[in-house]
Design a protein around this motif. Sequence first.
Motif, PDB file in Angstrom:
ATOM      1  N   UNK A 136      51.616  16.963   5.222  1.00 52.65           N
ATOM      2  CA  UNK A 136      52.528  15.863   5.880  1.00 52.65           C
ATOM      3  C   UNK A 136      51.658  14.372   4.374  1.00 52.65           C
ATOM      4  N   UNK A 137      50.855  15.285   3.251  1.00 50.13           N
ATOM      5  CA  UNK A 137      49.929  13.974   2.726  1.00 50.13           C
ATOM      6  C   UNK A 137      50.145  14.204   1.196  1.00 50.13           C
ATOM      7  N   UNK A 138      49.934  12.877   0.399  1.00 49.27           N
ATOM      8  CA  UNK A 138      50.379  12.914  -0.533  1.00 49.27           C
ATOM      9  C   UNK A 138      50.571  14.264  -1.343  1.00 49.27           C
ATOM     10  N   UNK A 139      49.564  15.040  -1.167  1.00 47.99           N
ATOM     11  CA  UNK A 139      49.281  15.764  -1.958  1.00 47.99           C
ATOM     12  C   UNK A 139      49.624  17.189  -2.288  1.00 47.99           C
ATOM     13  N   UNK A 140      50.693  17.097  -1.198  1.00 46.19           N
ATOM     14  CA  UNK A 140      50.985  18.381  -0.675  1.00 46.19           C
ATOM     15  C   UNK A 140      51.977  18.731  -1.799  1.00 46.19           C
ATOM     16  N   UNK A 141      53.100  18.345  -2.507  1.00 52.11           N
ATOM     17  CA  UNK A 141      53.668  18.369  -3.068  1.00 52.11           C
ATOM     18  C   UNK A 141      53.028  18.919  -4.655  1.00 52.11           C
ATOM     19  N   UNK A 142      50.845  18.687  -4.595  1.00 52.33           N
ATOM     20  CA  UNK A 142      50.784  19.832  -6.082  1.00 52.33           C
ATOM     21  C   UNK A 142      49.639  20.620  -5.877  1.00 52.33           C
ATOM     22  N   UNK A 143      50.108  20.810  -4.670  1.00 50.81           N
ATOM     23  CA  UNK A 143      48.628  21.771  -3.768  1.00 50.81           C
ATOM     24  C   UNK A 143      49.124  23.607  -4.977  1.00 50.81           C
ATOM     25  N   UNK A 144      49.804  23.530  -5.133  1.00 50.68           N
ATOM     26  CA  UNK A 144      50.241  25.115  -5.969  1.00 50.68           C
ATOM     27  C   UNK A 144      49.886  25.122  -7.396  1.00 50.68           C
ATOM     28  N   UNK A 145      49.739  24.048  -7.882  1.00 51.14           N
ATOM     29  CA  UNK A 145      49.320  23.560  -9.121  1.00 51.14           C
ATOM     30  C   UNK A 145      47.921  23.366  -8.172  1.00 51.14           C
ATOM     31  N   UNK A 146      47.368  23.146  -7.644  1.00 48.57           N
ATOM     32  CA  UNK A 146      46.018  22.722  -7.818  1.00 48.57           C
ATOM     33  C   UNK A 146      45.068  23.876  -7.536  1.00 48.57           C
ATOM     34  N   UNK A 147      46.565  25.085  -6.287  1.00 47.46           N
ATOM     35  CA  UNK A 147      45.409  26.486  -5.903  1.00 47.46           C
ATOM     36  C   UNK A 147      45.740  27.455  -6.991  1.00 47.46           C
ATOM     37  N   UNK A 148      46.598  27.232  -8.024  1.00 47.05           N
ATOM     38  CA  UNK A 148      46.601  27.984  -9.520  1.00 47.05           C
ATOM     39  C   UNK A 148      44.863  27.485 -10.254  1.00 47.05           C
ATOM     40  N   UNK A 149      44.443  26.254 -10.186  1.00 48.76           N
ATOM     41  CA  UNK A 149      43.584  25.913 -11.089  1.00 48.76           C
ATOM     42  C   UNK A 149      42.800  26.791 -10.496  1.00 48.76           C
ATOM     43  N   UNK A 150      42.456  26.416  -8.876  1.00 53.40           N
ATOM     44  CA  UNK A 150      41.020  27.059  -8.444  1.00 53.40           C
ATOM     45  C   UNK A 150      40.836  28.821  -7.937  1.00 53.40           C
ATOM     46  N   UNK A 151      41.932  28.956  -8.181  1.00 56.66           N
ATOM     47  CA  UNK A 151      41.885  30.595  -8.667  1.00 56.66           C
ATOM     48  C   UNK A 151      41.452  30.717 -10.440  1.00 56.66           C
ATOM     49  N   UNK A 152      41.965  29.845 -11.032  1.00 58.99           N
ATOM     50  CA  UNK A 152      41.386  30.519 -11.954  1.00 58.99           C
ATOM     51  C   UNK A 152      40.151  29.689 -12.657  1.00 58.99           C
TER      52      UNK A 152
END
Length: 309
Positions: free
Chosen positions: A275-291
């Motif tokens: 429910x935090x401010x970053x939840x909407x960006x989680x998918x993008x940050x996850x993709x960057x983390x995997x790369x």
Amino acid sequence: MDLELRHLKTVRAIAEAGSLTRAATALGLAQPALSAQLKRIERALGGALFVRGRDGVRATALGDLVLDRARVVLPAVCELQEEAVRFARDGATGHRLGGTHGPLLGGLVDRLARAEPDAQVTTYTSWSERDVARGVVAGRLDFALVGVCGESTPPEAGRLAWTEVARDPVYVMLATGHPLAARPRVALAELATADWTDVPGDGCFGDCFAAACVRAGFTPARVYETDTASCVHLVQVGRAVGLCRATFPATPGIVTRPLTGAPLVWRHLLGWHPEGRAAARAAAVLAHSREAHAEALARSAGRTADAGP
């Protein structure tokens, strides 16, 4: 009357102007109105702040005390206001990252900086996965990039959303002159007489390592738990062999080798508050983390990964 910031600004303006007349002009007030306001401030503070004379005004001892405090408080409040405005403007697109020490956090920062050059990226690092997770729960951090041993439950599992970035076998670090350094992989039992070194943490990795050694038929003679640079030094000089992630970067004087049968596994995890401010960006940050993980893994193997955004 309660003292307010505007009252401190008035006192400061009078001191800087040196007279009520000049201060009233600077503040856009009539002199009688400023005089009346000063009297109310002095009553609230319990004494006179200025001595009036033909040449203007001079601060009393109480006035000097108030001015000293005002010179600290007013710039601090101004800085707070500016920071709040920047946060309101840029905070929603910025990234506050927390992580344990390792190449993956740096790789994520690099990728985010390249993908979003105008977004602010800040980091907080700790040896404690729990400490980092608590920062996300408290709202001080947007994302936690940590690791856990095997199938262990990540910290704050009931309050944060966790997704696996990658999982790697745990490697062993050997000095380049070690008798086993030329082998493509090493059996844990072959290191039964070695001293070990590893970085600290508050997860179960130490217990998992001890259990893996027991299954291999031995108990570690000694484990030096210290910072990464000291671990590297102890391995380089042959004092110990080390445990590391598969993403550990190529380092002079050291080779890294997988352990036969992968008796230990490390899972890289990304966590955020649902429910935090970053939840909407989680998918993008996850993709960057995997790369970032793929790039770190390639570098550790002596290859060059795709450096695209």
